[in-house]
Design a protein around this motif. Structure first.
Motif, PDB file in Angstrom:
ATOM      1  N   TYR A   1      34.616  -4.852  12.657  1.00 49.33           N
ATOM      2  CA  TYR A   1      33.477  -3.949  12.545  1.00 49.33           C
ATOM      3  C   TYR A   1      33.880  -2.600  13.136  1.00 49.33           C
ATOM      4  O   TYR A   1      34.809  -2.488  13.930  1.00 49.33           O
ATOM      5  CB  TYR A   1      32.262  -4.463  13.335  1.00 49.33           C
TER       6      TYR A   1
ATOM      7  N   ILE B   1      26.529  -0.604  13.667  1.00 43.75           N
ATOM      8  CA  ILE B   1      27.791  -1.325  13.534  1.00 43.75           C
ATOM      9  C   ILE B   1      28.016  -1.605  12.048  1.00 43.75           C
ATOM     10  O   ILE B   1      27.219  -2.254  11.399  1.00 43.75           O
ATOM     11  CB  ILE B   1      27.748  -2.646  14.312  1.00 43.75           C
ATOM     12  N   LYS B   2      29.104  -1.094  11.551  1.00 45.73           N
ATOM     13  CA  LYS B   2      29.419  -1.263  10.130  1.00 45.73           C
ATOM     14  C   LYS B   2      30.434  -2.384   9.932  1.00 45.73           C
ATOM     15  O   LYS B   2      31.478  -2.405  10.580  1.00 45.73           O
ATOM     16  CB  LYS B   2      30.009   0.033   9.555  1.00 45.73           C
TER      17      LYS B   2
ATOM     18  N   GLN C   1      37.818 -13.153   3.030  1.00 46.28           N
ATOM     19  CA  GLN C   1      36.606 -13.660   2.396  1.00 46.28           C
ATOM     20  C   GLN C   1      35.793 -12.530   1.783  1.00 46.28           C
ATOM     21  O   GLN C   1      35.224 -12.663   0.716  1.00 46.28           O
ATOM     22  CB  GLN C   1      35.763 -14.398   3.444  1.00 46.28           C
ATOM     23  N   ASP C   2      35.745 -11.419   2.515  1.00 41.26           N
ATOM     24  CA  ASP C   2      34.925 -10.283   2.080  1.00 41.26           C
ATOM     25  C   ASP C   2      35.513  -9.027   2.699  1.00 41.26           C
ATOM     26  O   ASP C   2      35.579  -8.928   3.917  1.00 41.26           O
ATOM     27  CB  ASP C   2      33.474 -10.490   2.535  1.00 41.26           C
TER      28      ASP C   2
ATOM     29  N   SER D   1      34.486  -5.930   1.478  1.00 39.98           N
ATOM     30  CA  SER D   1      33.677  -4.900   0.832  1.00 39.98           C
ATOM     31  C   SER D   1      33.365  -3.719   1.743  1.00 39.98           C
ATOM     32  O   SER D   1      32.995  -2.658   1.272  1.00 39.98           O
ATOM     33  CB  SER D   1      32.362  -5.511   0.330  1.00 39.98           C
TER      34      SER D   1
ATOM     35  N   PHE E   1      35.448  -3.065  16.621  1.00 40.22           N
ATOM     36  CA  PHE E   1      35.210  -4.372  17.226  1.00 40.22           C
ATOM     37  C   PHE E   1      35.741  -5.472  16.330  1.00 40.22           C
ATOM     38  O   PHE E   1      35.655  -5.403  15.104  1.00 40.22           O
ATOM     39  CB  PHE E   1      33.712  -4.605  17.440  1.00 40.22           C
TER      40      PHE E   1
ATOM     41  N   ARG F   1      32.170 -21.321  12.402  1.00 45.22           N
ATOM     42  CA  ARG F   1      30.922 -21.486  11.664  1.00 45.22           C
ATOM     43  C   ARG F   1      30.621 -22.962  11.413  1.00 45.22           C
ATOM     44  O   ARG F   1      31.489 -23.725  10.974  1.00 45.22           O
ATOM     45  CB  ARG F   1      30.991 -20.742  10.342  1.00 45.22           C
TER      46      ARG F   1
ATOM     47  N   PHE G   1      25.515 -22.696   8.169  1.00 45.56           N
ATOM     48  CA  PHE G   1      25.106 -21.299   8.148  1.00 45.56           C
ATOM     49  C   PHE G   1      24.869 -20.753   9.550  1.00 45.56           C
ATOM     50  O   PHE G   1      24.297 -19.695   9.711  1.00 45.56           O
ATOM     51  CB  PHE G   1      23.824 -21.141   7.315  1.00 45.56           C
ATOM     52  N   VAL G   2      25.282 -21.499  10.543  1.00 49.11           N
ATOM     53  CA  VAL G   2      25.162 -21.014  11.916  1.00 49.11           C
ATOM     54  C   VAL G   2      26.471 -20.351  12.276  1.00 49.11           C
ATOM     55  O   VAL G   2      27.520 -20.999  12.304  1.00 49.11           O
ATOM     56  CB  VAL G   2      24.857 -22.167  12.889  1.00 49.11           C
ATOM     57  N   ASP G   3      26.426 -19.079  12.503  1.00 50.07           N
ATOM     58  CA  ASP G   3      27.646 -18.304  12.699  1.00 50.07           C
ATOM     59  C   ASP G   3      27.501 -17.438  13.939  1.00 50.07           C
ATOM     60  O   ASP G   3      27.200 -16.249  13.853  1.00 50.07           O
ATOM     61  CB  ASP G   3      27.877 -17.435  11.457  1.00 50.07           C
ATOM     62  N   GLU G   4      27.707 -18.035  15.101  1.00 49.28           N
ATOM     63  CA  GLU G   4      27.582 -17.307  16.356  1.00 49.28           C
ATOM     64  C   GLU G   4      28.879 -16.562  16.608  1.00 49.28           C
ATOM     65  O   GLU G   4      29.916 -17.171  16.885  1.00 49.28           O
ATOM     66  CB  GLU G   4      27.295 -18.284  17.488  1.00 49.28           C
ATOM     67  N   GLN G   5      28.808 -15.277  16.500  1.00 50.35           N
ATOM     68  CA  GLN G   5      30.022 -14.469  16.608  1.00 50.35           C
ATOM     69  C   GLN G   5      30.238 -13.994  18.033  1.00 50.35           C
ATOM     70  O   GLN G   5      29.321 -13.514  18.689  1.00 50.35           O
ATOM     71  CB  GLN G   5      29.930 -13.259  15.673  1.00 50.35           C
TER      72      GLN G   5
ATOM     73  N   PHE H   1      32.260 -11.366  20.313  1.00 45.90           N
ATOM     74  CA  PHE H   1      32.903 -10.074  20.130  1.00 45.90           C
ATOM     75  C   PHE H   1      33.971  -9.802  21.181  1.00 45.90           C
ATOM     76  O   PHE H   1      33.849 -10.207  22.339  1.00 45.90           O
ATOM     77  CB  PHE H   1      31.864  -8.954  20.195  1.00 45.90           C
ATOM     78  N   GLY H   2      34.982  -9.081  20.753  1.00 45.63           N
ATOM     79  CA  GLY H   2      35.966  -8.561  21.682  1.00 45.63           C
ATOM     80  C   GLY H   2      35.441  -7.286  22.318  1.00 45.63           C
ATOM     81  O   GLY H   2      34.392  -6.774  21.925  1.00 45.63           O
TER      82      GLY H   2
END
Lengths: 115, 110
Positions: free
Chosen positions: A35, A43-44, A55-56, A58, A91, A97, A100-104, A106-107
């Motif tokens: 990101y 946050i992009k 995976q993505d 985009s 970041f 995962r 659909f539970v995706d607790e990220q 971060f660094g």
């Protein structure tokens, strides 16, 4: 358990130079995200790896940005050549995962300043 | 694609309550909430899943209305430590697209 680490913590480069950012995810996390936060704004999303596959991607702004994830472990994000608008905090996050539970997690981020 | 948060910024006195809203144009499977303090990495707060969930811990709770594709974060009796920028993150029904919201800057003053 070690968290997500990023290197360097801060990089100052001149316009036109190349910079490579590194992210080491939490061990065992297949998902890795990059990101960018520019000038304290939102946050992009840039891209998402699952193991070594993209995976993505985009969110990658243009072909000056290249991300790799060797062997599904650490990841690098290269900016070549850097432009002034690339400045910001980059970041990395990783997750294990479950459905659909995706607790990220971060660094601490890499602050990139392009002058 | 990026969820829109409101308000953009809010200033509270200690002990006051706040609500932060997150709205998406896409159907969602889950909504995640994060808080980021200045100069630090975003910290995960909670996930809400499809099914109209509500969650909370301590004085921070959230709801998710999947029909309206909206989530709200509720902060009650705010403390100085609540200051930071709050981001919602949304995962679509395919589970492949995760986007952070526009962010809400929250400042709690004594």
């Amino acid at each position: 358990e070690a968290g997500v680490t990023q290197f360097p913590s801060h990089s100052v480069i001149e316009k036109g130079q190349t910079v490579t950012l590194r992210c080491d995810p939490i061990s065992g996390h297949d998902n890795l995200y990059w990101y960018r936060r520019v000038m304290g704004k939102e946050i992009k999303f840039l891209l998402h790896f699952v193991k070594e596959s993209k995976q993505d991607e985009s969110g990658m702004p243009n072909n000056r940005f290249l991300a790799e994830r060797t062997g599904g472990t650490y990841s690098t994000l290269k900016v070549q050549p850097a432009e002034l608008e690339d400045s910001g905090v980059y970041f990395c996050a990783s997750s294990h995962r479950t459905g659909f539970v995706d607790e990220q997690y971060f660094g601490p981020g890499t602050r990139l300043t392009v002058t | 694609q990026q969820p829109v948060q409101s308000p953009q910024a809010v200033i509270l006195r200690e002990g006051e309550d706040a609500v932060i809203n997150c709205s998406s144009s896409k159907a969602l499977y889950s909504v995640h909430w994060y808080r980021q303090k200045h100069g630090e990495a975003p910290i995960f707060l909670m996930i809400l899943l499809k099914g109209g969930e509500q969650k909370g811990h301590d004085k921070i709770s959230a709801s998710f209305n999947e029909k309206k594709q909206q989530s709200s974060l509720y902060l009650t009796a705010s403390q100085l430590s609540y200051s930071g920028t709050y981001f919602c993150g949304t995962l679509d029904l395919t589970g492949n697209q995760f986007y952070f919201g526009t962010g809400t800057s929250l400042t709690v003053i004594p």
